[in-house]
Each structure stands twice: as structure tokens, then as C-alpha cells.
Design a protein around this motif. Structure first.
Motif, PDB file in Angstrom:
ATOM      1  N   ILE A  50       0.848  -1.203   0.000  1.00 20.61           N
ATOM      2  CA  ILE A  50       0.000   0.000   0.000  1.00 20.61           C
ATOM      3  C   ILE A  50       0.880   1.248   0.000  1.00 20.61           C
ATOM      4  O   ILE A  50       1.883   1.313   0.712  1.00 20.61           O
ATOM      5  CB  ILE A  50      -0.944   0.016   1.230  1.00 20.61           C
ATOM      6  CG1 ILE A  50      -1.934  -1.157   1.157  1.00 20.61           C
ATOM      7  CG2 ILE A  50      -1.697   1.343   1.334  1.00 20.61           C
ATOM      8  CD1 ILE A  50      -2.822  -1.300   2.383  1.00 20.61           C
ATOM      9  N   ARG A  51       0.509   2.241  -0.803  1.00 27.06           N
ATOM     10  CA  ARG A  51       1.203   3.540  -0.828  1.00 27.06           C
ATOM     11  C   ARG A  51       0.139   4.641  -0.724  1.00 27.06           C
ATOM     12  O   ARG A  51      -0.703   4.780  -1.621  1.00 27.06           O
ATOM     13  CB  ARG A  51       2.001   3.721  -2.134  1.00 27.06           C
ATOM     14  CG  ARG A  51       3.063   2.653  -2.389  1.00 27.06           C
ATOM     15  CD  ARG A  51       4.228   2.777  -1.419  1.00 27.06           C
ATOM     16  NE  ARG A  51       5.308   1.856  -1.730  1.00 27.06           N
ATOM     17  CZ  ARG A  51       5.419   0.631  -1.219  1.00 27.06           C
ATOM     18  NH1 ARG A  51       4.491   0.189  -0.378  1.00 27.06           N
ATOM     19  NH2 ARG A  51       6.447  -0.146  -1.540  1.00 27.06           N
ATOM     20  N   ASN A  52       0.167   5.399   0.374  1.00 25.70           N
ATOM     21  CA  ASN A  52      -0.778   6.496   0.557  1.00 25.70           C
ATOM     22  C   ASN A  52      -0.074   7.828   0.281  1.00 25.70           C
ATOM     23  O   ASN A  52       0.910   8.153   0.943  1.00 25.70           O
ATOM     24  CB  ASN A  52      -1.327   6.506   1.993  1.00 25.70           C
ATOM     25  CG  ASN A  52      -2.136   5.249   2.303  1.00 25.70           C
ATOM     26  OD1 ASN A  52      -2.844   4.740   1.444  1.00 25.70           O
ATOM     27  ND2 ASN A  52      -2.026   4.743   3.522  1.00 25.70           N
ATOM     28  N   PHE A  53      -0.578   8.582  -0.682  1.00 25.26           N
ATOM     29  CA  PHE A  53       0.083   9.850  -1.027  1.00 25.26           C
ATOM     30  C   PHE A  53      -0.964  10.884  -1.413  1.00 25.26           C
ATOM     31  O   PHE A  53      -2.129  10.566  -1.695  1.00 25.26           O
ATOM     32  CB  PHE A  53       1.075   9.643  -2.178  1.00 25.26           C
ATOM     33  CG  PHE A  53       0.414   9.401  -3.515  1.00 25.26           C
ATOM     34  CD1 PHE A  53       0.254  10.437  -4.432  1.00 25.26           C
ATOM     35  CD2 PHE A  53      -0.071   8.137  -3.848  1.00 25.26           C
ATOM     36  CE1 PHE A  53      -0.366  10.214  -5.649  1.00 25.26           C
ATOM     37  CE2 PHE A  53      -0.691   7.912  -5.073  1.00 25.26           C
ATOM     38  CZ  PHE A  53      -0.839   8.959  -5.976  1.00 25.26           C
ATOM     39  N   CYS A  54      -0.551  12.157  -1.418  1.00 30.04           N
ATOM     40  CA  CYS A  54      -1.444  13.222  -1.876  1.00 30.04           C
ATOM     41  C   CYS A  54      -0.688  14.119  -2.849  1.00 30.04           C
ATOM     42  O   CYS A  54       0.536  14.026  -2.973  1.00 30.04           O
ATOM     43  CB  CYS A  54      -1.979  14.039  -0.698  1.00 30.04           C
ATOM     44  SG  CYS A  54      -0.691  14.864   0.236  1.00 30.04           S
ATOM     45  N   ILE A  55      -1.440  14.960  -3.561  1.00 36.28           N
ATOM     46  CA  ILE A  55      -0.842  15.924  -4.496  1.00 36.28           C
ATOM     47  C   ILE A  55      -1.095  17.314  -3.931  1.00 36.28           C
ATOM     48  O   ILE A  55      -2.241  17.674  -3.676  1.00 36.28           O
ATOM     49  CB  ILE A  55      -1.469  15.809  -5.900  1.00 36.28           C
ATOM     50  CG1 ILE A  55      -1.388  14.363  -6.417  1.00 36.28           C
ATOM     51  CG2 ILE A  55      -0.788  16.755  -6.865  1.00 36.28           C
ATOM     52  CD1 ILE A  55      -2.107  14.144  -7.743  1.00 36.28           C
ATOM     53  N   ILE A  56      -0.019  18.082  -3.711  1.00 35.43           N
ATOM     54  CA  ILE A  56      -0.190  19.445  -3.198  1.00 35.43           C
ATOM     55  C   ILE A  56       0.481  20.423  -4.168  1.00 35.43           C
ATOM     56  O   ILE A  56       1.500  20.105  -4.772  1.00 35.43           O
ATOM     57  CB  ILE A  56       0.399  19.623  -1.772  1.00 35.43           C
ATOM     58  CG1 ILE A  56       1.866  19.210  -1.717  1.00 35.43           C
ATOM     59  CG2 ILE A  56      -0.415  18.863  -0.754  1.00 35.43           C
ATOM     60  CD1 ILE A  56       2.548  19.480  -0.388  1.00 35.43           C
ATOM     61  N   ALA A  57      -0.126  21.603  -4.316  1.00 34.95           N
ATOM     62  CA  ALA A  57       0.419  22.595  -5.257  1.00 34.95           C
ATOM     63  C   ALA A  57      -0.324  23.904  -5.086  1.00 34.95           C
ATOM     64  O   ALA A  57      -1.332  23.984  -4.382  1.00 34.95           O
ATOM     65  CB  ALA A  57       0.282  22.113  -6.698  1.00 34.95           C
ATOM     66  N   HIS A  58       0.190  24.934  -5.737  1.00 33.02           N
ATOM     67  CA  HIS A  58      -0.514  26.211  -5.831  1.00 33.02           C
ATOM     68  C   HIS A  58      -1.703  26.020  -6.770  1.00 33.02           C
ATOM     69  O   HIS A  58      -1.725  25.086  -7.575  1.00 33.02           O
ATOM     70  CB  HIS A  58       0.445  27.275  -6.389  1.00 33.02           C
ATOM     71  CG  HIS A  58      -0.094  28.663  -6.382  1.00 33.02           C
ATOM     72  ND1 HIS A  58      -0.043  29.447  -5.249  1.00 33.02           N
ATOM     73  CD2 HIS A  58      -0.706  29.397  -7.328  1.00 33.02           C
ATOM     74  CE1 HIS A  58      -0.589  30.622  -5.535  1.00 33.02           C
ATOM     75  NE2 HIS A  58      -1.002  30.609  -6.785  1.00 33.02           N
ATOM     76  N   ILE A  59      -2.685  26.888  -6.667  1.00 30.53           N
ATOM     77  CA  ILE A  59      -3.868  26.784  -7.525  1.00 30.53           C
ATOM     78  C   ILE A  59      -3.465  26.885  -9.004  1.00 30.53           C
ATOM     79  O   ILE A  59      -2.562  27.628  -9.365  1.00 30.53           O
ATOM     80  CB  ILE A  59      -4.890  27.889  -7.138  1.00 30.53           C
ATOM     81  CG1 ILE A  59      -6.254  27.592  -7.739  1.00 30.53           C
ATOM     82  CG2 ILE A  59      -4.417  29.266  -7.536  1.00 30.53           C
ATOM     83  CD1 ILE A  59      -7.363  28.430  -7.159  1.00 30.53           C
ATOM     84  N   ASP A  60      -4.106  26.040  -9.831  1.00 30.27           N
ATOM     85  CA  ASP A  60      -3.930  26.061 -11.291  1.00 30.27           C
ATOM     86  C   ASP A  60      -2.551  25.580 -11.746  1.00 30.27           C
ATOM     87  O   ASP A  60      -2.095  25.954 -12.818  1.00 30.27           O
ATOM     88  CB  ASP A  60      -4.205  27.477 -11.851  1.00 30.27           C
ATOM     89  CG  ASP A  60      -4.579  27.432 -13.324  1.00 30.27           C
ATOM     90  OD1 ASP A  60      -5.147  26.414 -13.746  1.00 30.27           O
ATOM     91  OD2 ASP A  60      -4.286  28.394 -14.052  1.00 30.27           O
ATOM     92  N   HIS A  61      -1.878  24.745 -10.951  1.00 26.85           N
ATOM     93  CA  HIS A  61      -0.603  24.173 -11.396  1.00 26.85           C
ATOM     94  C   HIS A  61      -0.777  22.756 -11.943  1.00 26.85           C
ATOM     95  O   HIS A  61       0.207  22.112 -12.285  1.00 26.85           O
ATOM     96  CB  HIS A  61       0.426  24.206 -10.261  1.00 26.85           C
ATOM     97  CG  HIS A  61       1.096  25.533 -10.136  1.00 26.85           C
ATOM     98  ND1 HIS A  61       2.353  25.695  -9.601  1.00 26.85           N
ATOM     99  CD2 HIS A  61       0.690  26.769 -10.479  1.00 26.85           C
ATOM    100  CE1 HIS A  61       2.679  26.988  -9.616  1.00 26.85           C
ATOM    101  NE2 HIS A  61       1.682  27.640 -10.142  1.00 26.85           N
ATOM    102  N   GLY A  62      -2.037  22.266 -12.000  1.00 32.45           N
ATOM    103  CA  GLY A  62      -2.290  21.012 -12.709  1.00 32.45           C
ATOM    104  C   GLY A  62      -2.517  19.790 -11.845  1.00 32.45           C
ATOM    105  O   GLY A  62      -2.345  18.662 -12.322  1.00 32.45           O
ATOM    106  N   LYS A  63      -2.928  19.967 -10.567  1.00 32.84           N
ATOM    107  CA  LYS A  63      -3.173  18.812  -9.685  1.00 32.84           C
ATOM    108  C   LYS A  63      -4.243  17.891 -10.249  1.00 32.84           C
ATOM    109  O   LYS A  63      -4.061  16.676 -10.357  1.00 32.84           O
ATOM    110  CB  LYS A  63      -3.621  19.278  -8.290  1.00 32.84           C
ATOM    111  CG  LYS A  63      -2.591  20.004  -7.499  1.00 32.84           C
ATOM    112  CD  LYS A  63      -3.130  20.440  -6.144  1.00 32.84           C
ATOM    113  CE  LYS A  63      -4.329  21.344  -6.239  1.00 32.84           C
ATOM    114  NZ  LYS A  63      -4.091  22.585  -6.985  1.00 32.84           N
ATOM    115  N   SER A  64      -5.403  18.483 -10.602  1.00 27.22           N
ATOM    116  CA  SER A  64      -6.538  17.664 -11.049  1.00 27.22           C
ATOM    117  C   SER A  64      -6.245  17.000 -12.388  1.00 27.22           C
ATOM    118  O   SER A  64      -6.684  15.871 -12.640  1.00 27.22           O
ATOM    119  CB  SER A  64      -7.802  18.525 -11.141  1.00 27.22           C
ATOM    120  OG  SER A  64      -8.124  19.030  -9.857  1.00 27.22           O
ATOM    121  N   THR A  65      -5.489  17.663 -13.260  1.00 24.29           N
ATOM    122  CA  THR A  65      -5.146  17.063 -14.564  1.00 24.29           C
ATOM    123  C   THR A  65      -4.193  15.890 -14.373  1.00 24.29           C
ATOM    124  O   THR A  65      -4.327  14.850 -15.023  1.00 24.29           O
ATOM    125  CB  THR A  65      -4.507  18.124 -15.487  1.00 24.29           C
ATOM    126  OG1 THR A  65      -5.323  19.291 -15.482  1.00 24.29           O
ATOM    127  CG2 THR A  65      -4.370  17.609 -16.900  1.00 24.29           C
TER     128      THR A  65
END
Length: 628
Positions: free
Chosen positions: A17-32
Motif C-alpha cells: 500500500i502507498r498512501n500519497f497526496c498531491i499538493i500545489a498552488h492553484i492552477d498548477h495542474g493537480k486535477s489534470t
């Protein structure tokens, strides 16, 4: 290792199992980037795929921002070649990746901090054309504070304006790694995303927990479903949770039966149990989300744990504004709508209040201006309400000369009498900008009563400036002005850092000598005159002319600081008089004058709702101020 179909929840070895998240400034492409991962791992097929797949709300998709964090379970098979190439010590096989996509805006930092508690690593995503922004730093410090492994990734390398070499060096200096270790991807085209998934397997430590210990699971989010009640998202730390178990909330002692348990992949999938390190959802049929508090620990009723896991700090509102229905009959609908919205948004606080001008409404507390804007938008869109919001303000503490203290969340609560001291909240602001705009930013911050704490160059042409600023100055038009003065290049992040004494006064707006509480404001004495002149001039244009002259005054206590007059509508009483004696004309004019005087004594100024909407909407940030 086994085939992905054998990796059933509850029977999965925590080592895969690998639990991770994506963090960034707004509009830097997290959701894409999340979209590409969903496609590469096969949990979303090409037919069902759509842009920003994990942004479920219409408002998220329209604005192109993430508001609620989302969790999803993905299988990923590492080939022998990939294991050798990336140096994956645990070897080839199928791994389970639990990804949490988080918001990027400063107002939703509480969503990010909750998500970090459920992870062991974080992908720090930076735009290869824009570089590190203020919220990038804020989220990085949150992740470091949670002791997560940081995986630096540069996105949008396919853009013509991208400068990956420059920003890789900048990012490496920030994280403390070699520029060659910074991964380069294009979430739009999919280039480099496979390497990111393999690097997640290599860099993310597997979850640690005791399988046969009493069950302990951390609640990191909860949402409300009209038909199924509260859906609680959990990360299991020790033991396992089974379907039909009776569970206990450790903070309240409340017990419930688990009616449904499952994982999100990316839609909800029912399972029989979830074990150590797994992320899933629980449904107990509870209708009150307050019984499923974020940060609480869940255990089983029988043979349960005695020690809870570490809890989150509940977010305190930083900005307050009044919300009033334009139609007074919608007050009950507004109360029900706020009740339902609070089930989805634990950070929203509200209490009833009355305004002489606007009627019955609610004083609502928000984490920031975008949070306020999104809440109002959702109330109007999801519940069909038409609302007026008063100008946003912050909480002030007023000490009188006799030693009594007052907490003021609304200008109408500002006490009369002799005041000894007024204290206002201050924030520590971080501004990132090209170095060309240093002078402009300093000038702006000085006019907003800011104090420079320090300045660092991140590279030859990018600078980080740290200021202490009064929060009351930020909630009006600070962000708009910062963006316009720096041609949109500067970015802002801020956090609460105590309070300070300030020379603040309450400016009342009076119509024919009567104060209108909706237009009152608490401002610094130096800007009181300009606020008074602005509001008086604006209302002169917005309020229709009456049968009598109406004075509009701005006053501090008993002292008038600005005035405008709305001239009376005057009927031409001399229309029938042509020629003849002047005394007849004078007599008619004197009679009209007396009538106007009597009317002024008994007449009331009617302020149309459109005037309230126009006057108040222009004193609060426009929609664009929410976007960074």
C-alpha cells in the motif's frame, strides 16, 4: 506478489500500500495529473474519462479549482524493467496506491492539512512556466510539518514558455535534493506520468500499523448525502473494520452500526472489511455530520482501543459577513440551506442576526474571501436563494475605560462610550513576485499598514517577501490591488499570527439623521474620511430622489465627516400662474416650502433593495479576487 484482482480491501498486505497526496498552488495542474493517473492505472476507462474527473461539484468545474479533497484507490503494476530502472527495492508486482487530490487555494488549507494526516508522502507539483508560488511554499511547510516524504515534480513542460532547468534548480534548493531528482511531466499529454507512479512506489514508505490490535481509524473528511446520511472517509491505522461492526466515536462516545463499508475507486465500491493502512468510507445512517467530526478516532465498541490518534485543530473563522435574503419570506429557507451546507463544509459557522435595514439574516464566519464567495454561490445555486451579503469584516476586541471587554464581529456591535483600546487580528503574509515589482509591493503594503519582516531571493529574478498585515486590510481589496500592480505575477499566502492595538473607529452612514447599520464599517482613523466620502457619493447616485431633500452623512460618533444631499423632486406649482401679481407666486412657493418641511419631519427614506446590493457588492472583493 499477486494479481491486481487478488488485492481485495481488508486482505491487502500493508507492504504493497502507498498512501500519497498531491499538493500545489492553484492552477498548477493537480486535477489534470490525477486524471492521467486514473487513466494509466485503468480505474477510469476512455469512455468514462472527462477533464477534472475528481472535481465533482459544478462550481469546481466552472471555476477550474478544487474545493473538496477527494480520495481514490488505484492498482499499479511495476514491471521488472521499471523496478530495475527506478531502483524499487520491494521489487516488481502490483501495488495499491491511495491518492488524495487536495485544493490549492489558501482558503481551503484546512482541507489540505486534513488530507496530509492520511498519507505518508506528498507530490509537490510546480508549474514549469511559473515556478514556485506562495501557496506552494505554504503547502510544502504543511507537508514537512506532517513529516511526509516529498516527491518534487515539474508539470507543464510541454508549454512554449516552460523553463524546466531553472525551476528544477529552484525546487531542488527548496526541498534539498539534486535538480536531476526533480521529475518532469506534462499532465496534459501524459508524458512522464508513468515515471511518477513508479517513483511513488519507490519513495513512499508503506503504512505502519498492528493488524491484530484493537481497531483505530482516523476520520479525515465527511460529506452529507441526502439519501444515505453522513459518509465518513477514514484511514485505518491499526486493526480492521468489518461490515456490521458496532463502532464508537472516541471523542463523543457515540456508537453506531456500520451499514456499509467500502473504498473509492474512483466510484464507491462496497467491501466486507478494510485493514491496516487502507483508506475507505463508512456509512452508519447518521444524519448529523457533527457526530462524525473530522480528526476523531473510530474504534470498535467491543474490545476497542483506549488511546485516540492525534486530532486536528478545528479551523476558526477569520472573515465574517452578514447574509440576508432579498425576499424576507426566504429566511426559513436560508436557515435550512445553511444547516445542509454545514454538513458538507465543517468550516462554515453561522448565527442569526437582525439588521434594521435588511431584516432577518445570519452572521456567517468563513476562512477567507474565496470561501465566502463559494458559500454564497452554492447557497444561491443549490438552494435557489437570492441573497445580499454585507461587506466582509474581521473580529475586533474592544476594551472600554471601565475595563469591560467586547468581542465585535459586526460593526453594529461596536460599543458606544469611552474606549481604552481596540485590538485587531494580524496575519503573516508571504508574497512571491518577480523582483521588478519589489518597490510597488512595498508601497502597497505600507498603505495597508504592513510591517516588513524579511525578504529572500529564491533565484536571480524571484523574491519572497514576508509582511505582518492587519487582516481587516486584506479582506477588502488587497489581493485585487496586488494582482493589478504586479500585472498578475505576484502570489499571496497568509496565516493568522495574533493581534495588535490599532486606532480604529466606527463610521456610521446616516440617512436623514437615522443610521443605516448595513452600511456601517470599522476602519482605521486615517481612512475613515475616504470611506465616508466614497459611501456618501455612492448612495447619492443609488437612492432615488424623494419628495423632500435627503441628507446623507458619514459620522464618527457625533462628528459628521462627510455629507451629500439628494435634492427633492419639486412640483412646479407656478405652472398655472402667468402674468399677474408676484405676491401670488410667492404665496404658493411659501406654501410648498411649508409642506416640504412637514413632509421632511414625518417622511422616511425608502432605500430600494437594488441600492443595497449595488452599494455592498462594490465594497467587497469582486469574483476575480478569489482566483489565484
Amino acid at each position: 506478489m499477486s494479481d491486481p484482482r487478488a488485492l481485495r480491501p481488508g486482505q491487502t498486505d500493508p507492504a504493497v500500500i502507498r498512501n500519497f497526496c498531491i499538493i500545489a498552488h492553484i492552477d498548477h495542474g493537480k486535477s489534470t495529473l490525477a486524471d492521467r493517473m486514473l487513466q494509466l492505472t485503468g480505474v477510469v476507462d476512455a469512455r468514462a474519462a472527462r477533464a477534472q474527473y475528481l472535481d465533482r461539484m459544478d462550481i469546481e468545474r466552472e471555476r477550474g479549482i478544487t474545493i473538496k479533497s477527494q480520495a481514490v484507490r488505484m492498482p499499479w503494476t511495476v514491471t521488472e524493467d521499471a523496478a530495475v530502472l527506478h531502483g524499487i527495492e520491494s521489487g516488481p508486482g502490483t501495488y495499491v496506491l491511495n491518492m488524495i487530490d487536495t485544493p490549492g487555494h489558501v482558503d481551503f488549507t484546512y482541507e489540505v492539512s486534513r488530507s496530509l494526516e492520511a498519507c505518508e508522502a506528498a507530490i509537490l507539483l510546480v508549474d514549469a512556466a511559473q515556478g514556485i508560488e506562495a501557496q506552494t511554499l505554504a503547502n510544502l511547510y504543511l507537508a514537512m510539518g506532517a513529516d511526509l516524504d516529498i516527491i518534487p515534480v515539474l508539470n507543464k513542460i510541454d508549454l512554449p514558455s516552460a523553463n524546466p532547468e531553472k525551476y528544477a534548480a529552484e525546487l531542488a534548493g527548496l526541498v534539498g535534493c539534486d535538480p536531476a531528482d526533480v521529475l518532469r511531466v506534462s499532465a496534459k499529454t501524459g508524458e512522464g506520468v508513468e515515471a511518477v507512479l513508479n517513483e511513488i512506489v519507490r519513495r513512499t514508505p508503506p503504512p505502519v500499523g498492528v493488524d491484530d490490535a484493537p481497531a483505530r481509524a482516523l476520520i479525515f473528511d465527511s460529506v452529507y448525502d441526502t439519501y444515505r446520511g453522513v459518509i465518513t472517509y477514514v484511514r485505518v491505522v491499526d486493526g480492521r473494520l468489518n461490515h456490521r461492526d458496532r463502532i464508537k466515536m472516541m471523542s463523543t462516545g457515540a456508537t453506531h452500526e456500520l451499514l456499509e463499508i467500502g473504498v473509492i475507486s474512483p466510484e464507491q465500491v462496497k467491501v466486507g472489511e478494510i485493514g491496516v493502512g487502507e483508506v475507505g468510507y463508512l456509512i452508519t445512517g447518521v444524519k448529523d455530520v457533527r457526530q462524525s467530526r473530522v480528526g476523531d478516532t473510530i474504534t470498535t465498541q467491543s474490545n476497542g482501543a483506549t488511546e485516540p490518534l492525534g486530532a486536528y485543530k478545528h479551523p476558526n473563522p477569520m472573515v465574517f459577513a452578514g447574509l440576508y435574503p432579498i425576499d424576507g419570506d426566504q429566511y426559513t429557507d436560508l436557515r435550512e440551506a445553511l444547516d445542509k451546507l454545514q454538513l458538507n463544509d465543517a468550516a462554515l459557522a453561522y448565527e442569526p442576526e437582525t439588521s434594521g435595514a435588511l431584516g432577518f439574516g445570519f452572521r456567517c464566519g468563513f476562512l477567507g474571501l474565496l470561501h465566502m464567495e463559494i458559500t454564497r454561490d452554492r447557497l444561491e445555486r443549490e438552494f435557489g436563494l437570492e441573497l445580499i451579503s454585507t461587506a466582509p469584516n474581521v473580529v475586533y476586541n474592544v476594551t472600554m475605560e471601565d475595563g469591560t471587554e467586547h468581542e465585535v464581529t459586526n460593526p453594529s456591535e461596536f460599543p458606544e462610550g469611552k474606549i481604552d483600546e481596540v485590538r485587531e487580528p494580524v496575519v503573516r503574509a508571504t508574497i512571491l513576485s518577480p523582483s521588478d515589482f519589489i518597490g510597488t509591493i512595498m508601497e502597497l503594503c505600507q498603505t495597508k499598514r504592513g510591517t516588513l519582516l524579511g525578504m529572500d531571493y529564491l533565484s536571480e529574478d524571484r523574491v519572497e517577501m514576508r509582511y505582518t498585515l492587519p487582516m481587516g486590510e486584506i479582506v477588502f481589496d488587497f489581493f485585487d490591488q496586488l494582482k493589478s500592480r504586479t500585472k498578475g505575477y505576484a502570489s499571496l499566502d497568509y496565516e493568522r499570527s495574533g493581534d495588535q492595538a490599532a486606532d480604529l473607529v466606527k463610521v456610521d452612514i446616516l440617512l436623514q439623521g437615522e443610521p443605516v447599520d448595513a452600511f456601517s464599517a470599522i476602519v482605521h482613523r486615517d481612512t475613515a474620511y475616504s470611506y465616508g466620502v466614497m459611501m456618501a457619493g455612492k448612495l447619492k447616485d443609488l437612492i432615488p430622489r424623494q419628495q423632500f431633500e435627503v441628507p446623507i452623512q458619514a459620522a464618527i460618533g457625533a462628528r459628521v465627516i462627510a455629507r451629500e444631499n439628494i435634492r427633492a423632486i419639486r412640483k412646479d406649482v407656478l405652472a398655472k400662474c402667468y402674468g399677474g401679481d408676484i405676491t401670488r407666486k410667492r404665496k404658493l412657493l411659501e406654501k410648498q416650502k411649508e409642506g416640504k418641511k412637514r413632509m421632511k419631519m414625518v417622511g422616511r427614506v425608502e432605500v430600494p433593495q437594488e441600492a443595497f446590493v449595488a452599494a455592498l457588492s462594490t465594497t467587497q472583493p469582486t469574483e476575480k479576487s478569489g482566483k489565484k
